[in-house]
Motif scaffolding. Structure first.
Motif, PDB file in Angstrom:
ATOM      1  N   ILE A   1       0.834  -1.202   0.000  1.00 31.10           N
ATOM      2  CA  ILE A   1       0.000   0.000   0.000  1.00 31.10           C
ATOM      3  C   ILE A   1       0.870   1.254   0.000  1.00 31.10           C
ATOM      4  N   ALA A   2       1.952   1.230   0.768  1.00 31.82           N
ATOM      5  CA  ALA A   2       2.878   2.364   0.774  1.00 31.82           C
ATOM      6  C   ALA A   2       3.478   2.568  -0.607  1.00 31.82           C
ATOM      7  N   ALA A   3       3.823   1.462  -1.279  1.00 27.73           N
ATOM      8  CA  ALA A   3       4.385   1.560  -2.635  1.00 27.73           C
ATOM      9  C   ALA A   3       3.378   2.201  -3.584  1.00 27.73           C
TER      10      ALA A   3
ATOM     11  N   VAL B   1       2.896  -0.817  -8.471  1.00 30.55           N
ATOM     12  CA  VAL B   1       1.450  -0.819  -8.254  1.00 30.55           C
ATOM     13  C   VAL B   1       1.006   0.600  -7.943  1.00 30.55           C
ATOM     14  N   THR B   2      -0.185   0.939  -8.384  1.00 31.99           N
ATOM     15  CA  THR B   2      -0.728   2.266  -8.092  1.00 31.99           C
ATOM     16  C   THR B   2      -2.157   2.205  -7.565  1.00 31.99           C
ATOM     17  N   TYR B   3      -2.813   1.034  -7.722  1.00 34.43           N
ATOM     18  CA  TYR B   3      -4.202   0.913  -7.294  1.00 34.43           C
ATOM     19  C   TYR B   3      -4.363  -0.305  -6.385  1.00 34.43           C
TER      20      TYR B   3
ATOM     21  N   THR C   1      -2.967  -3.595  -8.413  1.00 30.76           N
ATOM     22  CA  THR C   1      -2.701  -3.525  -9.844  1.00 30.76           C
ATOM     23  C   THR C   1      -2.124  -2.158 -10.193  1.00 30.76           C
ATOM     24  N   ASN C   2      -1.523  -2.074 -11.390  1.00 32.92           N
ATOM     25  CA  ASN C   2      -1.109  -0.771 -11.914  1.00 32.92           C
ATOM     26  C   ASN C   2      -1.872  -0.440 -13.184  1.00 32.92           C
ATOM     27  N   ASP C   3      -2.888  -1.250 -13.492  1.00 37.47           N
ATOM     28  CA  ASP C   3      -3.705  -1.070 -14.688  1.00 37.47           C
ATOM     29  C   ASP C   3      -5.065  -0.501 -14.289  1.00 37.47           C
TER      30      ASP C   3
ATOM     31  N   GLN D   1     -12.352  -3.032 -12.757  1.00 36.74           N
ATOM     32  CA  GLN D   1     -12.948  -4.357 -12.628  1.00 36.74           C
ATOM     33  C   GLN D   1     -12.981  -4.794 -11.170  1.00 36.74           C
ATOM     34  N   PHE D   2     -11.869  -4.592 -10.456  1.00 33.85           N
ATOM     35  CA  PHE D   2     -11.821  -4.932  -9.023  1.00 33.85           C
ATOM     36  C   PHE D   2     -12.862  -4.132  -8.248  1.00 33.85           C
TER      37      PHE D   2
END
Length: 357
Positions: free
Chosen positions: A236-238, A320-322, A339-341, A347-348
Protein backbone atom coordinates in the motif's frame (compact mmCIF):
# COMPACT_ATOMS: atom_id res chain seq x y z
CA UNK A 1 57.24 42.09 70.35
CA UNK A 2 55.42 44.74 68.35
CA UNK A 3 56.45 43.02 65.13
CA UNK A 4 55.03 39.75 66.41
CA UNK A 5 51.76 41.38 67.36
CA UNK A 6 51.59 43.11 63.97
CA UNK A 7 52.26 39.81 62.18
CA UNK A 8 49.57 38.08 64.20
CA UNK A 9 47.11 40.86 63.38
CA UNK A 10 47.92 40.54 59.66
CA UNK A 11 47.49 36.77 59.78
CA UNK A 12 44.22 37.14 61.69
CA UNK A 13 42.98 39.73 59.19
CA UNK A 14 43.87 37.53 56.23
CA UNK A 15 42.24 34.57 57.95
CA UNK A 16 39.09 36.56 58.54
CA UNK A 17 39.02 37.66 54.91
CA UNK A 18 39.45 34.08 53.74
CA UNK A 19 36.69 32.89 56.04
CA UNK A 20 34.45 35.71 54.84
CA UNK A 21 35.15 34.86 51.20
CA UNK A 22 34.51 31.18 51.77
CA UNK A 23 31.32 31.98 53.66
CA UNK A 24 30.17 34.27 50.84
CA UNK A 25 30.86 31.64 48.20
CA UNK A 26 29.14 29.00 50.32
CA UNK A 27 26.05 31.16 50.79
CA UNK A 28 25.94 31.89 47.07
CA UNK A 29 26.04 28.18 46.28
CA UNK A 30 23.24 27.60 48.77
CA UNK A 31 20.95 30.11 47.12
CA UNK A 32 21.87 29.52 43.47
CA UNK A 33 19.97 26.63 41.85
CA UNK A 34 21.52 24.28 39.31
CA UNK A 35 19.57 25.92 36.46
CA UNK A 36 16.41 27.89 35.72
CA UNK A 37 14.51 24.83 34.48
CA UNK A 38 11.27 24.12 36.32
CA UNK A 39 10.74 20.70 34.73
CA UNK A 40 10.54 18.23 37.60
CA UNK A 41 12.34 14.90 37.38
CA UNK A 42 12.35 11.81 39.55
CA UNK A 43 15.17 11.47 42.09
CA UNK A 44 15.41 8.36 44.24
CA UNK A 45 17.11 7.89 47.62
CA UNK A 46 17.69 4.20 48.23
CA UNK A 47 17.39 2.76 51.74
CA UNK A 48 20.64 3.14 53.74
CA UNK A 49 22.15 5.33 51.00
CA UNK A 50 24.88 7.59 52.44
CA UNK A 51 24.85 11.36 52.32
CA UNK A 52 27.98 11.26 50.13
CA UNK A 53 26.22 9.11 47.53
CA UNK A 54 23.04 11.21 47.65
CA UNK A 55 25.08 14.39 47.15
CA UNK A 56 27.01 12.89 44.25
CA UNK A 57 23.83 11.67 42.57
CA UNK A 58 22.23 15.10 42.89
CA UNK A 59 25.17 16.68 41.09
CA UNK A 60 25.38 14.00 38.37
CA UNK A 61 21.67 14.42 37.60
CA UNK A 62 22.01 18.20 37.34
CA UNK A 63 19.92 19.01 40.41
CA UNK A 64 22.66 20.80 42.43
CA UNK A 65 25.72 22.65 41.23
CA UNK A 66 28.23 21.06 43.63
CA UNK A 67 27.81 17.89 45.64
CA UNK A 68 30.26 19.04 48.33
CA UNK A 69 28.14 22.10 49.15
CA UNK A 70 25.00 20.00 49.60
CA UNK A 71 26.91 17.52 51.75
CA UNK A 72 28.46 20.19 54.00
CA UNK A 73 25.13 22.01 54.39
CA UNK A 74 23.35 18.75 55.30
CA UNK A 75 26.11 17.99 57.84
CA UNK A 76 25.73 21.44 59.40
CA UNK A 77 21.99 20.82 59.69
CA UNK A 78 22.59 17.32 61.18
CA UNK A 79 20.27 16.05 58.47
CA UNK A 80 21.91 12.81 57.36
CA UNK A 81 19.84 10.61 59.67
CA UNK A 82 16.66 12.52 58.77
CA UNK A 83 16.67 11.87 55.01
CA UNK A 84 13.81 9.58 54.01
CA UNK A 85 14.34 7.01 51.24
CA UNK A 86 11.93 7.14 48.32
CA UNK A 87 11.34 8.89 45.01
CA UNK A 88 10.98 12.67 44.91
CA UNK A 89 9.98 15.15 42.22
CA UNK A 90 12.79 17.72 42.02
CA UNK A 91 13.36 20.49 39.50
CA UNK A 92 16.78 22.07 38.80
CA UNK A 93 15.52 25.54 39.82
CA UNK A 94 15.16 24.46 43.47
CA UNK A 95 17.77 25.64 46.00
CA UNK A 96 19.81 23.28 48.13
CA UNK A 97 17.80 24.21 51.21
CA UNK A 98 14.52 23.48 49.40
CA UNK A 99 15.81 20.09 48.29
CA UNK A 100 17.09 19.23 51.76
CA UNK A 101 13.78 20.17 53.36
CA UNK A 102 11.97 17.97 50.86
CA UNK A 103 14.19 15.01 51.78
CA UNK A 104 13.32 15.43 55.46
CA UNK A 105 9.65 14.65 54.79
CA UNK A 106 8.68 11.15 53.64
CA UNK A 107 7.56 11.29 49.99
CA UNK A 108 4.03 10.38 49.12
CA UNK A 109 3.71 6.99 47.48
CA UNK A 110 2.61 7.60 43.92
CA UNK A 111 0.07 5.33 42.26
CA UNK A 112 1.10 3.93 38.89
CA UNK A 113 -1.49 4.26 36.13
CA UNK A 114 -1.36 2.27 32.88
CA UNK A 115 -2.97 3.11 29.55
CA UNK A 116 -2.76 1.75 26.01
CA UNK A 117 -2.88 3.78 22.80
CA UNK A 118 -3.78 1.54 19.81
CA UNK A 119 -2.38 2.20 16.34
CA UNK A 120 -4.37 4.49 14.07
CA UNK A 121 -5.93 6.87 16.60
CA UNK A 122 -6.03 10.59 15.90
CA UNK A 123 -4.81 13.02 18.52
CA UNK A 124 -8.29 13.71 19.95
CA UNK A 125 -8.85 9.99 20.50
CA UNK A 126 -5.47 9.69 22.22
CA UNK A 127 -6.43 12.58 24.50
CA UNK A 128 -9.64 10.75 25.42
CA UNK A 129 -7.69 7.58 26.29
CA UNK A 130 -5.40 9.56 28.57
CA UNK A 131 -8.28 11.43 30.19
CA UNK A 132 -9.81 8.05 31.09
CA UNK A 133 -6.86 7.47 33.46
CA UNK A 134 -8.01 10.43 35.59
CA UNK A 135 -4.50 11.92 35.58
CA UNK A 136 -5.03 14.86 33.20
CA UNK A 137 -7.96 16.16 31.18
CA UNK A 138 -8.24 15.69 27.44
CA UNK A 139 -8.30 19.46 26.93
CA UNK A 140 -5.12 19.95 28.94
CA UNK A 141 -3.34 17.16 27.05
CA UNK A 142 -4.47 18.56 23.68
CA UNK A 143 -3.27 22.04 24.63
CA UNK A 144 0.24 20.66 25.12
CA UNK A 145 0.25 18.19 22.20
CA UNK A 146 -1.07 20.83 19.81
CA UNK A 147 2.07 22.92 20.18
CA UNK A 148 4.64 20.75 18.47
CA UNK A 149 7.23 23.49 18.06
CA UNK A 150 7.97 23.59 21.81
CA UNK A 151 9.44 20.07 21.56
CA UNK A 152 11.48 20.45 18.37
CA UNK A 153 14.69 21.45 20.12
CA UNK A 154 14.69 18.25 22.20
CA UNK A 155 13.83 15.69 19.52
CA UNK A 156 15.84 15.47 16.30
CA UNK A 157 13.09 13.56 14.47
CA UNK A 158 10.89 16.67 14.78
CA UNK A 159 13.29 18.80 12.73
CA UNK A 160 11.05 18.69 9.64
CA UNK A 161 7.85 19.30 11.65
CA UNK A 162 6.24 22.59 10.50
CA UNK A 163 6.34 25.21 13.25
CA UNK A 164 2.55 25.50 13.43
CA UNK A 165 1.93 21.73 13.45
CA UNK A 166 0.58 19.58 16.25
CA UNK A 167 2.21 16.32 17.34
CA UNK A 168 -0.35 14.32 15.35
CA UNK A 169 1.40 11.14 14.23
CA UNK A 170 4.32 11.38 16.65
CA UNK A 171 2.59 10.20 19.85
CA UNK A 172 3.69 6.60 19.49
CA UNK A 173 1.00 3.94 20.03
CA UNK A 174 2.05 1.69 22.91
CA UNK A 175 1.24 0.73 26.50
CA UNK A 176 2.47 3.29 29.01
CA UNK A 177 2.76 3.53 32.77
CA UNK A 178 2.66 6.93 34.44
CA UNK A 179 2.36 8.26 37.99
CA UNK A 180 -0.92 9.70 39.16
CA UNK A 181 0.63 13.16 39.45
CA UNK A 182 2.11 13.21 35.94
CA UNK A 183 1.61 16.37 33.89
CA UNK A 184 0.47 16.52 30.28
CA UNK A 185 3.96 17.58 29.22
CA UNK A 186 5.52 14.60 30.98
CA UNK A 187 3.09 12.25 29.24
CA UNK A 188 3.76 13.82 25.84
CA UNK A 189 7.51 13.55 26.38
CA UNK A 190 7.20 9.89 27.38
CA UNK A 191 5.36 9.19 24.13
CA UNK A 192 7.88 11.17 22.08
CA UNK A 193 10.72 9.32 23.81
CA UNK A 194 9.13 6.04 22.73
CA UNK A 195 8.80 7.28 19.15
CA UNK A 196 12.49 8.19 19.18
CA UNK A 197 13.50 4.76 20.50
CA UNK A 198 11.41 2.91 17.90
CA UNK A 199 12.74 5.14 15.12
CA UNK A 200 16.38 4.68 16.16
CA UNK A 201 16.11 0.92 16.79
CA UNK A 202 14.73 0.14 13.33
CA UNK A 203 15.85 0.63 9.71
CA UNK A 204 13.72 3.77 9.60
CA UNK A 205 16.45 6.33 10.21
CA UNK A 206 18.57 5.03 7.30
CA UNK A 207 15.74 4.25 4.88
CA UNK A 208 14.27 7.71 4.33
CA UNK A 209 16.74 8.96 1.70
CA UNK A 210 15.15 11.78 -0.25
CA UNK A 211 12.20 12.09 2.10
CA UNK A 212 11.86 13.99 5.35
CA UNK A 213 10.76 12.31 8.56
CA UNK A 214 7.56 14.35 8.43
CA UNK A 215 6.75 13.04 4.94
CA UNK A 216 7.36 9.45 6.01
CA UNK A 217 5.25 9.79 9.16
CA UNK A 218 2.49 11.47 7.16
CA UNK A 219 2.29 8.62 4.65
CA UNK A 220 2.65 6.03 7.42
CA UNK A 221 -0.39 7.48 9.18
CA UNK A 222 -2.44 7.02 6.00
CA UNK A 223 -1.12 3.48 5.46
CA UNK A 224 -2.06 2.66 9.06
CA UNK A 225 -5.68 3.64 8.44
CA UNK A 226 -5.86 2.09 4.96
CA UNK A 227 -4.26 -1.34 5.47
CA UNK A 228 -6.25 -4.38 6.54
CA UNK A 229 -3.16 -6.16 7.90
CA UNK A 230 0.52 -5.54 8.53
CA UNK A 231 1.67 -7.74 5.63
CA UNK A 232 -0.02 -5.47 3.06
CA UNK A 233 1.42 -2.24 4.38
CA UNK A 234 4.59 -2.19 2.19
CA UNK A 235 2.48 -2.72 -0.96
CA UNK A 236 0.00 0.00 0.00
CA UNK A 237 2.88 2.36 0.77
CA UNK A 238 4.39 1.56 -2.64
CA UNK A 239 1.08 2.36 -4.35
CA UNK A 240 0.83 5.73 -2.59
CA UNK A 241 4.45 6.73 -3.27
CA UNK A 242 3.99 5.69 -6.93
CA UNK A 243 0.96 7.95 -7.21
CA UNK A 244 3.17 10.89 -6.29
CA UNK A 245 5.52 10.27 -9.22
CA UNK A 246 5.31 12.73 -12.17
CA UNK A 247 4.04 10.05 -14.56
CA UNK A 248 0.92 9.47 -12.44
CA UNK A 249 -1.68 11.96 -13.66
CA UNK A 250 -2.65 14.52 -11.04
CA UNK A 251 -0.19 13.30 -8.39
CA UNK A 252 -3.20 12.66 -6.15
CA UNK A 253 -3.11 10.05 -3.40
CA UNK A 254 -6.86 9.58 -3.43
CA UNK A 255 -6.67 8.20 0.12
CA UNK A 256 -10.08 7.79 1.73
CA UNK A 257 -8.79 8.05 5.32
CA UNK A 258 -7.76 11.67 4.66
CA UNK A 259 -11.38 12.45 3.79
CA UNK A 260 -12.49 10.77 7.01
CA UNK A 261 -9.97 12.90 8.88
CA UNK A 262 -11.56 16.08 7.50
CA UNK A 263 -15.13 15.01 8.17
CA UNK A 264 -14.53 13.37 11.55
CA UNK A 265 -16.04 14.91 14.65
CA UNK A 266 -16.50 14.06 18.31
CA UNK A 267 -18.42 10.83 18.62
CA UNK A 268 -17.59 9.81 15.05
CA UNK A 269 -13.97 10.56 14.30
CA UNK A 270 -13.81 8.14 11.32
CA UNK A 271 -17.14 8.34 9.42
CA UNK A 272 -17.80 5.53 6.94
CA UNK A 273 -17.40 6.84 3.41
CA UNK A 274 -19.97 4.41 1.97
CA UNK A 275 -22.56 6.49 3.80
CA UNK A 276 -21.50 9.65 1.96
CA UNK A 277 -22.14 10.80 -1.61
CA UNK A 278 -19.33 11.40 -4.10
CA UNK A 279 -20.21 15.10 -4.01
CA UNK A 280 -19.81 15.20 -0.22
CA UNK A 281 -16.47 13.43 -0.42
CA UNK A 282 -15.02 15.54 -3.22
CA UNK A 283 -16.22 18.79 -1.68
CA UNK A 284 -14.67 18.11 1.71
CA UNK A 285 -12.79 21.34 2.33
CA UNK A 286 -9.15 21.73 3.23
CA UNK A 287 -5.67 20.61 2.20
CA UNK A 288 -6.23 17.12 3.64
CA UNK A 289 -8.59 16.20 0.77
CA UNK A 290 -6.21 14.00 -1.24
CA UNK A 291 -8.88 13.35 -3.88
CA UNK A 292 -8.72 17.01 -4.87
CA UNK A 293 -5.28 18.25 -3.83
CA UNK A 294 -2.04 16.85 -5.27
CA UNK A 295 0.76 15.48 -3.12
CA UNK A 296 0.82 14.58 0.54
CA UNK A 297 -1.49 16.29 3.03
CA UNK A 298 0.16 18.84 5.38
CA UNK A 299 0.76 16.24 8.09
CA UNK A 300 -0.19 12.90 9.63
CA UNK A 301 -3.82 11.93 10.23
CA UNK A 302 -3.26 9.28 12.91
CA UNK A 303 -0.65 7.60 15.11
CA UNK A 304 1.12 5.00 12.94
CA UNK A 305 2.62 1.90 14.50
CA UNK A 306 6.04 0.47 13.73
CA UNK A 307 4.87 -1.68 10.77
CA UNK A 308 3.28 1.34 9.06
CA UNK A 309 6.36 3.49 9.68
CA UNK A 310 8.64 0.81 8.26
CA UNK A 311 6.38 0.38 5.23
CA UNK A 312 6.38 4.10 4.48
CA UNK A 313 10.15 4.32 4.92
CA UNK A 314 10.88 1.14 2.92
CA UNK A 315 7.92 0.46 0.60
CA UNK A 316 7.69 -2.67 -1.55
CA UNK A 317 9.69 -2.51 -4.77
CA UNK A 318 6.58 -3.01 -6.85
CA UNK A 319 4.94 -1.17 -9.73
CA UNK A 320 1.45 -0.82 -8.25
CA UNK A 321 -0.73 2.27 -8.09
CA UNK A 322 -4.20 0.91 -7.29
CA UNK A 323 -5.67 -1.36 -4.66
CA UNK A 324 -9.28 -2.36 -3.92
CA UNK A 325 -10.70 -4.34 -1.03
CA UNK A 326 -11.43 -7.93 -1.99
CA UNK A 327 -14.86 -9.47 -1.59
CA UNK A 328 -14.35 -12.04 1.16
CA UNK A 329 -16.74 -14.23 3.09
CA UNK A 330 -17.97 -13.11 6.48
CA UNK A 331 -15.36 -13.79 9.15
CA UNK A 332 -12.43 -13.89 6.72
CA UNK A 333 -9.60 -11.42 7.11
CA UNK A 334 -9.98 -8.44 4.75
CA UNK A 335 -7.34 -8.02 2.07
CA UNK A 336 -6.81 -6.11 -1.18
CA UNK A 337 -6.34 -6.64 -4.91
CA UNK A 338 -3.36 -4.69 -6.29
CA UNK A 339 -2.70 -3.52 -9.84
CA UNK A 340 -1.11 -0.77 -11.91
CA UNK A 341 -3.70 -1.07 -14.69
CA UNK A 342 -6.64 1.32 -14.48
CA UNK A 343 -9.00 -1.00 -16.38
CA UNK A 344 -8.22 -3.82 -13.98
CA UNK A 345 -8.73 -1.44 -11.09
CA UNK A 346 -12.24 -0.64 -12.35
CA UNK A 347 -12.95 -4.36 -12.63
CA UNK A 348 -11.82 -4.93 -9.02
CA UNK A 349 -13.98 -2.02 -7.97
CA UNK A 350 -17.06 -3.49 -9.67
CA UNK A 351 -16.44 -6.83 -7.94
CA UNK A 352 -16.24 -5.12 -4.57
CA UNK A 353 -19.41 -3.07 -5.15
CA UNK A 354 -21.25 -6.26 -6.14
CA UNK A 355 -20.08 -8.03 -3.01
CA UNK A 356 -22.98 -9.02 -0.68
CA UNK A 357 -23.08 -6.60 2.26
Amino acid sequence: MRRLIRALLIVATIGALVVACVATLFLRELTQPASESNIAQDFTIAPSESLAVISSNLESEGLVRRAIVFRVFADLRNAETDLYPGTYKISPNMTINQILEMFRVAPEVQTAVRFTVPEGLRIEEIAAVIESTGVVSADDFLAVASNGSQFKADYSFLTSLPDSATLEGYLFPDTYEIFSDATSEEIVRKMLDTFGIRWADSPLSSATTGRSVHEVVTLASIVQREASNNEEMPRIAAAFWNRLKPEFAGNQLGADPTIQYILGEAGNWWPKLDQLTIEQINSAAGPYNTRVNPGLPPGPISAPGLFALQAAASPADEDVTYFVTKCVAAGERPTHNFTNDYSEFLQFQEEFLACPK
